[in-house]
Each structure stands twice: as C-alpha cells, then as structure tokens.
Write a protein that holds these residues in place. Sequence first.
Motif, PDB file in Angstrom:
ATOM      1  N   THR A 118      -1.881   6.645  -5.155  1.00 47.37           N
ATOM      2  CA  THR A 118      -3.154   5.792  -4.719  1.00 47.37           C
ATOM      3  C   THR A 118      -3.100   6.016  -3.027  1.00 47.37           C
ATOM      4  O   THR A 118      -2.433   5.483  -2.283  1.00 47.37           O
ATOM      5  CB  THR A 118      -3.095   4.383  -4.997  1.00 47.37           C
ATOM      6  OG1 THR A 118      -2.778   4.215  -6.458  1.00 47.37           O
ATOM      7  CG2 THR A 118      -4.377   3.786  -4.420  1.00 47.37           C
ATOM      8  N   ARG A 119      -4.317   6.749  -2.626  1.00 49.26           N
ATOM      9  CA  ARG A 119      -4.513   7.014  -1.335  1.00 49.26           C
ATOM     10  C   ARG A 119      -5.281   5.833  -0.302  1.00 49.26           C
ATOM     11  O   ARG A 119      -6.232   5.364  -0.732  1.00 49.26           O
ATOM     12  CB  ARG A 119      -5.567   8.443  -1.134  1.00 49.26           C
ATOM     13  CG  ARG A 119      -5.782   8.721   0.049  1.00 49.26           C
ATOM     14  CD  ARG A 119      -6.710  10.053  -0.049  1.00 49.26           C
ATOM     15  NE  ARG A 119      -7.380  10.381   1.298  1.00 49.26           N
ATOM     16  CZ  ARG A 119      -8.400  10.045   1.745  1.00 49.26           C
ATOM     17  NH1 ARG A 119      -8.995   8.952   0.988  1.00 49.26           N
ATOM     18  NH2 ARG A 119      -8.818  10.559   2.933  1.00 49.26           N
ATOM     19  N   PRO A 120      -4.263   5.309   0.540  1.00 48.50           N
ATOM     20  CA  PRO A 120      -4.929   4.274   1.409  1.00 48.50           C
ATOM     21  C   PRO A 120      -6.202   4.793   2.120  1.00 48.50           C
ATOM     22  O   PRO A 120      -6.470   5.838   2.469  1.00 48.50           O
ATOM     23  CB  PRO A 120      -4.029   4.170   2.132  1.00 48.50           C
ATOM     24  CG  PRO A 120      -2.694   4.700   2.021  1.00 48.50           C
ATOM     25  CD  PRO A 120      -3.145   5.767   1.274  1.00 48.50           C
ATOM     26  N   TYR A 162       1.011   3.855  -2.727  1.00 47.35           N
ATOM     27  CA  TYR A 162       1.073   5.549  -2.521  1.00 47.35           C
ATOM     28  C   TYR A 162       2.282   6.592  -3.017  1.00 47.35           C
ATOM     29  O   TYR A 162       1.920   7.471  -3.578  1.00 47.35           O
ATOM     30  CB  TYR A 162       0.768   5.715  -1.166  1.00 47.35           C
ATOM     31  CG  TYR A 162       0.569   7.260  -0.679  1.00 47.35           C
ATOM     32  CD1 TYR A 162      -0.434   7.988  -1.033  1.00 47.35           C
ATOM     33  CD2 TYR A 162       1.544   7.598   0.020  1.00 47.35           C
ATOM     34  CE1 TYR A 162      -0.641   9.253  -0.817  1.00 47.35           C
ATOM     35  CE2 TYR A 162       1.462   9.115   0.679  1.00 47.35           C
ATOM     36  CZ  TYR A 162       0.565   9.840   0.208  1.00 47.35           C
ATOM     37  OH  TYR A 162       0.430  11.022   0.626  1.00 47.35           O
ATOM     38  N   LYS A 222       0.920  -1.354  -0.169  1.00 42.47           N
ATOM     39  CA  LYS A 222      -0.087   0.089   0.010  1.00 42.47           C
ATOM     40  C   LYS A 222       0.807   1.191   0.020  1.00 42.47           C
ATOM     41  O   LYS A 222       0.548   2.244  -0.768  1.00 42.47           O
ATOM     42  CB  LYS A 222      -0.820  -0.201   1.353  1.00 42.47           C
ATOM     43  CG  LYS A 222      -2.127  -1.021   1.188  1.00 42.47           C
ATOM     44  CD  LYS A 222      -3.119  -0.658   2.531  1.00 42.47           C
ATOM     45  CE  LYS A 222      -2.485  -0.891   3.474  1.00 42.47           C
ATOM     46  NZ  LYS A 222      -3.555  -0.576   4.439  1.00 42.47           N
ATOM     47  N   ARG A 223       2.003   1.344   0.701  1.00 43.98           N
ATOM     48  CA  ARG A 223       2.689   2.456   1.036  1.00 43.98           C
ATOM     49  C   ARG A 223       3.467   2.572  -0.454  1.00 43.98           C
ATOM     50  O   ARG A 223       3.713   3.907  -0.798  1.00 43.98           O
ATOM     51  CB  ARG A 223       3.652   2.384   2.263  1.00 43.98           C
ATOM     52  CG  ARG A 223       2.785   2.423   3.408  1.00 43.98           C
ATOM     53  CD  ARG A 223       3.939   2.280   4.651  1.00 43.98           C
ATOM     54  NE  ARG A 223       3.274   2.348   5.927  1.00 43.98           N
ATOM     55  CZ  ARG A 223       3.936   2.991   6.909  1.00 43.98           C
ATOM     56  NH1 ARG A 223       4.834   3.374   6.804  1.00 43.98           N
ATOM     57  NH2 ARG A 223       2.873   2.892   8.161  1.00 43.98           N
TER      58      ARG A 223
END
Length: 790
Positions: free
Chosen positions: A654-656, A649, A645-646
């Motif tokens: 891409t915003r978690p 981003y 995820k990080r």
Amino acid sequence: MKIFTAFLATETNTFAAAPTGQGSFEEYGIFHGDASTRDAHGYGQFPRQLRQWLVEAGHELVESVTAFAMPGGLTVRAVYESLRDEILADLRAAGPVDGLVLILHGAMVAEGYDDCEGDLLARAREIVGPDVPIGVELDLHCHFTEQMRTSADVIVAYKEYPHTDAVARMQELLLIVLDAAHGRIKPTTAVFDCKMVGLWHTTREPMAGFVRRMQEIERQPGVLSVSLGHGFPWADVPDVGARLWVVTDNDAALAARLVGQLGREFWALRDATRTPGLGIEEALTQALAVEGGPAVLADTGDNAGGGAMSDSTFVLRALLERGIDDVAIGAFWDLGAVQICRDAGVGARIALRLGGKCGPASGVPLDLDVTVMAVVEDFHQPGLGDEGHLTPLGASVWIRVENKHVDIVLISRRSQVLAPELFTGLGITLADKKLIVVKSAQHFYARFAPLAKAVLYLASPGTLDSDFARLPYRVRNLDYWPRVANPHRLGPTMPAPGELHSIDGLQLHINCVGPASSVTIVIEAGAGTVSPVYARLQRELARKYRVCVYDRPGLGWSEPDTEPLDGERNARRLHALLAAADVHGPLLLIGHSIGGLLNRIYVGLYPDQVAAVMMLDASHPQQFGVIGDSMDAQLAAVVEVERAKRLKYRTEGTRPAEFAAIEAIFADMPEVLEQMAATYTPDALDTMALEMQGTHCVADQAGASPDLGDRPMLALWAAQKAGVGGSPGIEAVHALWPDYQRQHAALSKRGRERMVPGAEHMTLAMLPPFVALIADEVDTLVAQLGPVDH
C-alpha cells in the motif's frame, strides 16, 4: 444473565509420535456438563468456581463439556470433532445466552485442524451472532491466531509460568464478559507478533519484571487486559511463537500504541531471558558441587507437559554410570514396569526392564535389579489449580535400585512432576537427597524451589529439543528469533549502494563518490533521515569533490543500535567508518538539522581533520529546552501512525500518499526513488525514537564543544517551517530560529549566515535550485581554505 461455559484443553506436540486420542482424554475424565460436581478437585474446578461467582452475583451458568488430555501428538480428528460438536450442540440447546466464557488451551492441533480453538470459536460465533460477547481464557503456551481474535471479543492468557494464576485470570475474563454483556464496555484488541520462539520462566528476572510491567499497563485508564502468549515451540503450525495483545475499551489507537511499546520492550529482553540449558554431565557435576541440601534437576527433554512420553533413560543412565547415590528421580510412565511391580508386591526384589519403550526419543531400556518399596493404587499429586486441585497418576510405584540409594517413581497416568508429594506421597524422603531429578520443564518450580539449594535445567535429549533455532519446522515460517538474529528488521529491499564496514560490531553503510579533491565532503543527516535524501546534493557536489554520505545505525542500510543517540559515540563511529573507507581528510562537514550539532561534536573530537563546516538549517543546543516535553506524546503518536503505514507498505504494497511528493522531487533520479522505497521500513521508526531520546544529550555535548576557531563556516537556513505544529514550544523555536543561525555563524571567526528564500527545512537539501546554491557556497568555502595539505 445466562453465561455458557466449556473446558477443552490439550497441548499438541506435532513432533511427538504418540497421538492424542479418546483414551488420552478419558484418563482425566470427559464430563458432560457435570464436572463442577463430579470433578470438583480436578479440572471441574473451573466451572465450579465460575458457577460460584455467577450465583453470588445473581446470574446463571450453563455448563457444557469439560475435557483435558495430557499433552501429546496430533489429536485424532474424530476425537476433536466429537468434543467440539458436543459443545456446539449444548450451546444451541441452551437457547439465548448473554455471554460465553470458554476455557481452552490455545495450542490444540488435530488432524486437519492447525487451530482447533479458532475453529471452535468461529463456529460458536456463527451460533450466537455478533452481539453476544465471547470470552476465552488461554494457557500462555498458546498460538494466538487471527481466527481466534476475530471470533472472540476478549482473550485473556495466564501471565505466570508456572501457571499459578489460572483462576485469577478466569475471574478477570468473567468480569470483562459481564461488562461487555451489559453494554458498559466494548473490548478492542491489538496484537504484536514478537517473532520469537522459546520458553520464558516468570519466576526470575527480567521476566518477573515484565509481568509486573504488563500489570502496570493494565492499570492505565481504558485498558482492560494485557497478555503475552509465549507460544508452544514444539508445534509445527503457522502461528507458533510469542505474541502480545492488549485489550482496551473501544480504543484501537491506544491498544496499538501500547502493544507496540510492550512488544519492543519484550524483544529487547530476548538475550537476558534465555534459560541456560546444561548438558547432562555438566549438570550432574554442578549439582554434586551444591552443599547443604538437594539440587533439583529438570529433565526438560522428557517433560510430559510438553508432549514427551516421560520414559527416557538418558539421565538415569548417566546417574548410574557415575555411581551417584542419594537420588530421587521421576516420574517414569511405564505401564509394563508398574504392572510387574504391582504383581511382585512391596518388598519384592526383581529384575526390571525400565523405560526406553516409546521410540528413539526415549533412549534405550535399562535392565535393573530393584526392590519394590511401595505401591499405591490410586495415587495423586497436587495440581496447578487452586487449593485442593489434584492430578491423578493412577497406580504408582516406588522402586529402589539394588545396592544404590537411587529411588525411582513409576506412574500409570502420564504426567509431569508438579509437586514434592509425587515422591513423598509414596514414602520417599527428599531432605536427605543430593539430587532430585524431575521430568518437567518449569511447573515443578513453585513447589520445589523452597526445598532446593539449586535448580538446574538440563538440555536433555528427548522429544522436547530446547535448541529452538534448530526445530525441524516445515509449516512455520523460519523467520524467527533465535534462528534469525533480527526477524523484525524489515531491512532495505535492495543492496546498499555503497560499502558496509563493521564498526563497534555493527555493519554501517557509507557511500563515497566523486573525484579525488583537496577536501572530502561528508554529509551528516538530520534526525531519522536516510542517506538517499541527500542524493541530489551528493551528485551535484560530486562534480568537483569527493562526497560521502552515510547512514547512522538503524537507518538506511546500517544495522540498528539499541541505545539512544549519543553525539560523541556517533563521532567516534563516523571517524572509524571514514578510516575504513580510506577517508582521512581534510574534511568539509555539511550537517543538516541535528547533523549540524553532530558535526560540532565531531570537530571538537577531531579538530585537525576538519577544514571547514556548513550547517543546513541546523538545530541549536538550546532549542530542545525551549520545546520541552510537550511534544513527546504527539511525536509518539505520529511515530506509531507512521509505523503502521510503513508496515502496510512493506507487507501489502500500500503506497503512502506522501510518496507522491518524493516522486515529484526525484522524478529525474529513478535510482533514488528505488532507494527511498527500499529504505522505507517500519523498524527505522525504532531508530527515530532512539534519536529523539538522544536529542538532549546531543544538544548538551554540542553546547560544550569548542568553537570553530577560524575555519570557514556558513549557516544556510530556511525561514519557512513545515511539519509538526501547534505546540507553543515549537512556535517559540521558530521565532528564535534567525537568532539561532546567527549564533551558529558566530562560532567561527570566518562564519557567515544566509537565509534561503522559499526553502523549507527538508527542501533546502533536496530541490535543484537550493542544491545549486549550496554547491556555489561550498566552492566559496573551499576557496577560503587556500592550498590544503593532504
């Protein structure tokens, strides 16, 4: 089953002057589906061996082109396209096939094609469709590209350098392709970009151990293959550099977890795996000091196997100027000199201009008086393949420098030195030599090491610069090691709000705000937590007090460490960091989560500096024993998901989903939201893993620390527990939590504990009503101190 195969390989040095053209391939033969019979001891060994395995298993092989060229400069576009199109035409003519086994190099670059292999594979995929498995074997000096990955089902690279396992890897590949064709498996690949450029010899530790480590991973259930593509440093293309990939049977999560784990292990070996390169004079001095037999020196800068012309004179000139005798050196690719010696004949004494003919990287020609000692018209040396594999060298000559015992080998087909037979086959004895100089980088090692008393690698001038940090890339991104100390560190995207000080060789971040006060408050973060998390608490307390937050190594703006968290080391670093920031005490320590244990250790080491202690839902020394190891695999899986995820981003924006909660909590503090986003980095996960590894150590150290005496002390705690659940150990700790907090309070004669209704582990330190409560309790602690001496 019908399996289609082709062999197309060359390694392109985009810095080399001489192009790789039709003649470069014709030197080794271009075979049109008949290499297995016409060139069985050359590169035809690959289709020959494939055919044997397949026939024995009742299958059929369709053999297409076999073509190899010694590494050189850019491949001529028309030559590549002609060979590619012939392979594709053969594939179409073969009709329906059940699988492809393509033997390629992985570092072939042509005019207009940075990724020849990816181009070939994409076109082959268009022909056979999505359901026919395509397997590819690559040299480990390959550029592993996304086009290769998406066009092939499985890619396997050699593991050894020198490449002693090419045939074994081909057999591994064939078995995977056959299983995929039968529908028994579905190869799934994950890749790790090591962001490293270099050469890694697998003949010594720790690389030999890393090869064993890859093989160990391959024995795990569900794992089909593990490869490390070292990359070919002297190609200026976007994907040059080391990449790891893991192939599993339809398990993307397993592949991603293992490749990330292996990638970080390989990264950690970067300094230990460097090959020390010596200057020519230093290498000669060391070699002459070797007793009892020959020292072998690798003239790496003039390695034909890397695209050099193999005619540089730098090392030979140094040998002659120093008057060193009893030397064998080779092989020089000098067609004119070979022809002159052939015409003169064996025994002739002639004046010969040698080497230095192919440009500045070749040096200046040497004018020598030599004796022609031997001429062999069709000379070979053993190759890197199976027993009987031969590498043709063409008409070759042994000459001896007049009045010197310096023996030189000249060849007509450019090649690196692979075996002692390059010398002994011409009549040169090696046992009585002081020095043997080979124009090679590492492929000589397997056969020369048994006779060498020492092997030295020269960082010699030439086409192949071994200083990888200064390679003149124009296409490749310059964010790689060793040019950049840590290209993996996707650090914060904004400057540190506080100060950076060098502690133990690491830049550590501390941010102190607020007025001068009777005590300075220092906030110790929870495991894996960055300093902005405590920004609201810091701001509230800074209305009255000087308040410092800091980032442990690898978190926030602090440089990473490589060792698991150690409480005593952390305390010493914090003490030095506070001194560097001109903070000397008295201190009121606030520790959140594991920060409570870290503060206990700090008090034990620096008791005179600490006046009071507050614990915020603090960890207890016994809790990690209660949890046990049952959470390790679950936490590791969570970390890998969070890493993905990080990275998404940071690279794609891409915003978690969890950002929504953070934005709600700090809606009135936009600067904190910016800091939180800036420190949301994938590399912080490595630090989190190191901190998790160190929890037992920290617990033991805290448990062994002295009590807090009569210092004012408060344990604030949250009854509600949010986060990882489902583990019996975690549930047991939750049940014990109130008693743990009472035990914290009992550490001091003036200790108290207080449960905060509605608070959770993290919100206790972040939400306004809880922060206000903490501020009131800090006032109470300070009041208990009375007058404080500075």
